[in-house]
Design an enzyme around this catalytic site. Structure first.
Site, PDB file in Angstrom:
ATOM      1  N   LYS A   1       0.989  -1.196   0.034  1.00  0.00           N
ATOM      2  CA  LYS A   1       0.020   0.125  -0.117  1.00  0.00           C
ATOM      3  C   LYS A   1       1.026   1.348   0.119  1.00  0.00           C
ATOM      4  CE  LYS A   1      -3.362   2.556   3.047  1.00  0.00           C
ATOM      5  NZ  LYS A   1      -4.139   2.514   4.213  1.00  0.00           N
TER       6      LYS A   1
ATOM      7  N   ASP B   1       1.424   6.251   5.864  1.00  0.00           N
ATOM      8  CA  ASP B   1       0.500   5.231   5.076  1.00  0.00           C
ATOM      9  C   ASP B   1       0.903   4.514   3.863  1.00  0.00           C
ATOM     10  OD1 ASP B   1      -1.741   4.199   5.394  1.00  0.00           O
ATOM     11  OD2 ASP B   1      -3.042   5.610   4.587  1.00  0.00           O
TER      12      ASP B   1
ATOM     13  N   LYS C   1     -10.243  12.888   8.138  1.00  0.00           N
ATOM     14  CA  LYS C   1      -9.823  12.371   9.436  1.00  0.00           C
ATOM     15  C   LYS C   1      -9.779  13.642  10.328  1.00  0.00           C
ATOM     16  CE  LYS C   1      -6.813   8.682   8.103  1.00  0.00           C
ATOM     17  NZ  LYS C   1      -7.313   7.701   8.977  1.00  0.00           N
TER      18      LYS C   1
ATOM     19  N   ASP D   1      -2.554  10.203   3.845  1.00  0.00           N
ATOM     20  CA  ASP D   1      -4.039   9.773   3.940  1.00  0.00           C
ATOM     21  C   ASP D   1      -4.731  10.867   4.739  1.00  0.00           C
ATOM     22  OD1 ASP D   1      -6.526   8.696   4.186  1.00  0.00           O
ATOM     23  OD2 ASP D   1      -5.861   6.826   5.353  1.00  0.00           O
TER      24      ASP D   1
ATOM     25  N   ARG E   1      -7.606  -0.496   1.054  1.00  0.00           N
ATOM     26  CA  ARG E   1      -8.413  -1.754   0.236  1.00  0.00           C
ATOM     27  C   ARG E   1      -8.931  -1.500  -1.121  1.00  0.00           C
ATOM     28  NH1 ARG E   1     -12.790  -1.921   4.967  1.00  0.00           N
ATOM     29  NH2 ARG E   1     -11.015  -1.011   5.769  1.00  0.00           N
TER      30      ARG E   1
ATOM     31  N   ASP F   1     -12.315   7.122   3.609  1.00  0.00           N
ATOM     32  CA  ASP F   1     -10.922   6.869   4.310  1.00  0.00           C
ATOM     33  C   ASP F   1     -10.694   5.439   4.516  1.00  0.00           C
ATOM     34  OD1 ASP F   1      -8.966   7.537   6.139  1.00  0.00           O
ATOM     35  OD2 ASP F   1      -9.969   7.675   7.931  1.00  0.00           O
TER      36      ASP F   1
ATOM     37  N   GLU G   1      -9.582   3.621   2.193  1.00  0.00           N
ATOM     38  CA  GLU G   1      -8.982   3.772   0.641  1.00  0.00           C
ATOM     39  C   GLU G   1      -8.055   2.791   0.460  1.00  0.00           C
ATOM     40  OE1 GLU G   1      -7.852   5.244   3.328  1.00  0.00           O
ATOM     41  OE2 GLU G   1      -5.528   4.965   2.900  1.00  0.00           O
TER      42      GLU G   1
HETATM   43  N1  BES Z   1      -4.266   4.352   6.914  1.00  0.00           N
HETATM   44  C1  BES Z   1      -5.624   3.964   7.761  1.00  0.00           C
HETATM   45  C2  BES Z   1      -5.281   3.059   8.912  1.00  0.00           C
HETATM   46  C3  BES Z   1      -4.623   3.571   9.935  1.00  0.00           C
HETATM   47  C4  BES Z   1      -5.247   4.359  10.906  1.00  0.00           C
HETATM   48  C5  BES Z   1      -3.256   3.104  10.542  1.00  0.00           C
HETATM   49  C6  BES Z   1      -4.508   4.894  12.111  1.00  0.00           C
HETATM   50  C7  BES Z   1      -2.728   3.556  11.594  1.00  0.00           C
HETATM   51  C8  BES Z   1      -3.405   4.282  12.376  1.00  0.00           C
HETATM   52  C9  BES Z   1      -6.775   3.801   6.823  1.00  0.00           C
HETATM   53  O1  BES Z   1      -6.666   4.181   5.417  1.00  0.00           O
HETATM   54  C10 BES Z   1      -7.981   4.133   7.481  1.00  0.00           C
HETATM   55  O2  BES Z   1      -8.221   5.106   7.665  1.00  0.00           O
HETATM   56  N2  BES Z   1      -8.826   3.193   8.014  1.00  0.00           N
HETATM   57  C11 BES Z   1      -9.940   3.264   8.634  1.00  0.00           C
HETATM   58  C12 BES Z   1     -10.833   2.436   7.957  1.00  0.00           C
HETATM   59  C13 BES Z   1     -12.317   2.767   8.412  1.00  0.00           C
HETATM   60  C14 BES Z   1     -12.793   4.078   7.638  1.00  0.00           C
HETATM   61  C15 BES Z   1     -13.230   1.425   8.216  1.00  0.00           C
HETATM   62  C16 BES Z   1      -9.753   3.426  10.139  1.00  0.00           C
HETATM   63  O3  BES Z   1      -8.798   2.340  10.408  1.00  0.00           O
HETATM   64  O4  BES Z   1     -10.263   4.111  10.633  1.00  0.00           O
HETATM   65 ZN    ZN Z   2      -4.734   4.562   4.867  1.00  0.00          ZN
HETATM   66 MN    MN Z   3      -7.517   6.099   5.371  1.00  0.00          MN
END
Ligand code: BES
Ligand code: ZN
Ligand code: MN
Length: 496
Positions: A266, A289, A278, A271, A352, A348, A350
């Site tokens: 990835k 990220d 966020k 992000d 996947r 968010d 994204e």
């Molecule tokens: N890059 C983030 C995941 C992340 C968040 C990694 C905080 C480390 C610390 C990912 O893209 C994301 O934002 N995931 C969301 C998914 C949700 C919207 C279903 C998450 O984990 O909040």
């Molecule tokens: Zn992310």
């Molecule tokens: Mn995200």
């Protein structure tokens, strides 16, 4: 920093610093490990006398100077903790403690007698690998963007591992140095700010590696993605002014006929969450990220650097996730490269989306196995914290191989379920499925989403959201899981 394996005697070694380990329960009368014993004998008991001042905690150190009968200027004592508790973690802590002390000291060269401390069931080659990686890790610095460099940062120039050189040890040394180089690369890419480390920067970095190590490289541009139909990847990049890239990097160290391992990383270089923005707190950390992408470049660098007899192909979908007038909206429906449609309920989620098109794409290389690496979910951090990487797989033998490689590299994973029942959470009223599955089991539903694009592959997914970087005072990339990936690739071709 130059490492070598040469048999030396601790009392006669002419080096800036002799580093020896002692167990904390050995202070009084008990037998010392051989290198410490020899120093003690040569110095007529001076080492044993000093032991009372060495804290018991594994990795604590005590510096002794000008011991009579000892050629080296300094002797660094390192606590190995209690003898009965000594294992892989303690070996690593001791090496790190020693390395930190050598850095403080500004030592130019050292002989690490500590390396011979036997860890149950591990061959000496394991000690060599972990000693090199531990020292290199402790000396890693990211100061290229500071104008005031720490006064000529002292570097350790030469480290001797005082063992008798044998082929498996020399091989372990070559391997470890290459892994350290790959890990450093992954760390630096992660630490670089998002205005420098853009998708274009990552693509240039891949081209640079290709030139340096004679790798195959190709970069797909936005127009190529449009032609192919990568609707999910394109949806994520919509809000950004940075052009997206799909990097394909290939290292062939084995016969052409051997099917490659594919590593998919990835590469979200920042992000923001997109329209599903966020919160502001710690958002800077979303520069990390792209850690999955960095680990793929790092692992390939390591394997190519040691000329490993493996074929690997790295695939990196990379873009920014930004809000804006062109950005994807919650509710948008896109058609992925696989033909399946996805309702993007949260922009968010994204990672996947860019991975599903990359995983579909990688099938054309007919890989023997595919491992994707992604800072995919905050939920994985809640589940496993910062110690274990989340492992998901549609093939148990592959999962077992990865788990074993993780133990070996001390870059550990913990397997999570990928049962069909979780798929229900992804249902959508308007498209084939949605890109989010609600709060329960968030790391699992993210993996379940990816599983819909890998049914024809032997596939594993590593969620490194909790392990790819550290927050707080020690903020910075860890370079994980480069050590795991390299060990996995080597073990896969039968190298122990
Ligand atoms: N890059 C983030 C995941 C992340 C968040 C990694 C905080 C480390 C610390 C990912 O893209 C994301 O934002 N995931 C969301 C998914 C949700 C919207 C279903 C998450 O984990 O909040
Ligand atoms: Zn992310
Ligand atoms: Mn995200």
């Amino acid at each position: 920093m130059e490492f070598s394996i040469t048999a030396l005697s601790p009392e006669a070694a002419k080096t800036g610093c002799v580093v020896v380990g002692v167990h904390s329960d050995e202070a009084h009368g008990k037998e010392l490990p051989p290198p410490a014993r020899r120093i003690d004998q040569a110095s007529r008991g001076a080492l044993r006398k000093a032991l009372a001042d060495l804290p018991a905690k594994t990795g604590s150190t005590l510096l002794l100077r000008d011991l009579p009968g000892v050629a080296a200027e300094r002797v660094l004592l390192v606590s190995l903790g209690a003898r009965k508790d000594f294992g892989a973690a303690q070996f690593r802590d001791a090496v790190r403690g020693a390395a930190a002390a050598l850095r403080e000291l500004g030592a130019k060269d050292a002989a690490l007698f500590l390396v011979e401390a036997k860890v149950a069931s591990q061959p000496l080659a394991w000690n060599v690998r972990h000693a090199v990686l531990g020292v290199r890790d402790a000396f890693y610095r990211f100061d290229q963007l500071k104008t005031q460099k720490k006064a000529a940062a002292p570097t350790l120039e030469r480290v001797v591992l005082p063992l008798s050189a044998k082929p498996p040890l020399s091989q372990a040394l070559v391997e470890a140095q290459a892994i350290a180089d790959g890990t450093d690369l992954a760390k630096t890419l992660g630490n670089l700010p998002p205005n420098i480390c853009t998708p274009t920067y990552l693509a240039d970095e891949a081209k640079k590696l290709a030139r340096q190590f004679k790798l195959g490289v190709s970069i797909l541009e936005r127009a190529d993605m449009q032609k192919l139909g990568m609707g999910a990847l394109l949806a994520v990049t919509n809000g950004s002014h940075q052009p997206p890239k799909l990097i394909v990097l290939r290292y062939n160290g084995a016969a052409k006929s051997v099917k490659p391992l594919a590593l998919v990383g990835k590469g979200i270089t920042f992000d923001t969450g997109g329209i599903s923005l966020k919160p502001a707190g710690e958002m800077d950390e979303m520069k990390f990220d792209m850690s999955g992408a960095g680990s793929v470049l790092g692992a390939i660098r390591a394997l190519a650097g040691m000329k490993a007899p493996v074929n690997v192909i790295g695939v990196i979908p990379t873009c920014e996730n930004m809000p804006g007038g062109q950005a994807t909206r919650p509710g948008d429906i896109v058609t992925t490269l696989s033909g399946q449609t996805v309702e993007i309920l949260n922009t968010d989620a994204e990672g996947r989306l860019i991975l599903c098109d990359a995983l579909e794409y990688v099938a054309r290389f007919e890989p023997a196995a595919v491992v994707d690496i992604a800072t995919l979910t905050g939920a994985c951090v809640i589940a496993l914290g910062h110690i274990a990487t989340g492992l998901f797989a549609n093939d148990q033998k592959l999962a077992d191989e990865i788990r074993a490689a993780g133990e070996d590299a001390f870059d550990r994973v913990w397997q999570m379920p990928l049962w069909e029942e979780y798929q229900e959470q992804l249902r959508s009223n308007f498209a084939d499925f949605a890109n989010i599955g609600g709060r329960p089991g968030g790391a699992i539903t993210a993996a379940s989403f990816l599983a819909r694009f890998t049914r024809k592959l032997r596939w594993a997914h590593l969620d490194v959201a909790g392990t790819a970087w550290k927050s707080g005072r020690e903020k910075g990339s860890t370079g994980r899981p480069v050590p795991l990936l390299v060990r996995f690739a080597l073990r896969h071709v039968g190298r122990k």
